[in-house]
Motif scaffolding. Structure first.
Motif, mmCIF file in Angstrom:
data_model
loop_
_atom_site.group_PDB
_atom_site.id
_atom_site.type_symbol
_atom_site.label_atom_id
_atom_site.label_comp_id
_atom_site.label_asym_id
_atom_site.label_seq_id
_atom_site.Cartn_x
_atom_site.Cartn_y
_atom_site.Cartn_z
ATOM 1 N N LEU A 183 9.999 -6.172 -5.110
ATOM 2 C CA LEU A 183 9.890 -7.280 -4.172
ATOM 3 C C LEU A 183 9.655 -8.542 -4.993
ATOM 4 N N VAL A 184 10.506 -9.537 -4.789
ATOM 5 C CA VAL A 184 10.409 -10.767 -5.573
ATOM 6 C C VAL A 184 10.305 -11.953 -4.626
ATOM 7 N N GLU A 185 9.137 -12.549 -4.613
ATOM 8 C CA GLU A 185 8.867 -13.692 -3.735
ATOM 9 C C GLU A 185 9.080 -15.002 -4.493
ATOM 10 N N SER A 186 9.493 -16.030 -3.750
ATOM 11 C CA SER A 186 9.679 -17.340 -4.344
ATOM 12 C C SER A 186 9.557 -18.410 -3.267
ATOM 13 N N MET B 140 10.208 -5.737 8.145
ATOM 14 C CA MET B 140 9.718 -6.468 6.975
ATOM 15 C C MET B 140 8.703 -7.507 7.413
ATOM 16 N N GLY B 141 7.826 -7.845 6.508
ATOM 17 C CA GLY B 141 6.802 -8.803 6.892
ATOM 18 C C GLY B 141 6.248 -9.580 5.718
ATOM 19 N N TRP B 142 5.402 -10.510 6.073
ATOM 20 C CA TRP B 142 4.713 -11.327 5.087
ATOM 21 C C TRP B 142 3.207 -11.110 5.215
ATOM 22 N N PHE B 143 2.570 -11.131 4.064
ATOM 23 C CA PHE B 143 1.134 -11.027 3.958
ATOM 24 C C PHE B 143 0.653 -12.180 3.083
ATOM 25 N N VAL C 70 -1.841 -16.829 -1.832
ATOM 26 C CA VAL C 70 -0.657 -16.214 -2.445
ATOM 27 C C VAL C 70 0.028 -15.404 -1.350
ATOM 28 N N TYR C 71 1.313 -15.622 -1.187
ATOM 29 C CA TYR C 71 2.080 -14.968 -0.130
ATOM 30 C C TYR C 71 2.942 -13.852 -0.720
ATOM 31 N N TRP D 71 3.649 -4.076 -4.937
ATOM 32 C CA TRP D 71 3.769 -5.446 -4.467
ATOM 33 C C TRP D 71 4.481 -6.285 -5.524
ATOM 34 N N GLY D 72 5.077 -7.357 -5.081
ATOM 35 C CA GLY D 72 5.634 -8.313 -6.018
ATOM 36 C C GLY D 72 4.542 -9.179 -6.611
ATOM 37 N N GLN D 73 4.971 -10.200 -7.332
ATOM 38 C CA GLN D 73 3.996 -11.097 -7.963
ATOM 39 C C GLN D 73 3.437 -12.113 -6.970
ATOM 40 N N GLY D 74 4.090 -12.217 -5.836
ATOM 41 C CA GLY D 74 3.659 -13.191 -4.840
ATOM 42 C C GLY D 74 4.095 -14.600 -5.216
ATOM 43 N N THR D 75 3.919 -15.506 -4.274
ATOM 44 C CA THR D 75 4.222 -16.912 -4.520
ATOM 45 C C THR D 75 3.069 -17.748 -3.979
#
Length: 121
Positions: free
Chosen positions: A4-7, A34-37, A93-94, A111-115
């Protein structure tokens, strides 16, 4: 494996807007809600919003209703979060993840690294 890669995060003034993106791989994206945290400093990660497989059912926590819009593009394996009227309390951080709609928990342990989103004047 799940990736998962957030930007799209950044620094914005109160009342401003940002659009977050999350590109997923390693699983059949179109088969999952899918969702956002988000996780504010010193706090636990919390659920923000989720979207159904085809995008026709959406759920938001009360604190973002009317300000945030979640969407998805299954052809691109990408989920978006349009954030308007941002407030300082949105600073966090999202992250994105697949969502267990029964308990609003993340489906995947990775989890990804978040943005980072910072709302400040």
């Amino acid at each position: 494996q799940v990736q998962l890669v957030e930007s799209g995060g950044g620094l914005v003034q109160p009342g401003g807007s940002l659009r977050l993106s999350c590109t997923a791989s390693g699983f059949t994206f179109s088969s999952y809600y899918m969702g956002w945290f988000r996780q504010a400093q010193g706090k636990e990660r919390e659920f923000v919003a989720h979207i159904s497989l085809s995008g026709n059912f959406i759920y938001y926590v009360d604190s973002v209703k009317g300000r945030f819009t979640i969407s998805r593009d299954n052809a691109k394996n990408t989920v978006y979060l349009q954030m308007n009227s941002l407030k300082p309390e949105d600073t966090a951080v999202y992250y994105c993840n697949a969502v267990n709609t029964g308990n609003l928990a993340a489906r995947f342990g990775s989890w990804g690294q978040g943005t980072q989103v910072t709302v400040s004047s």
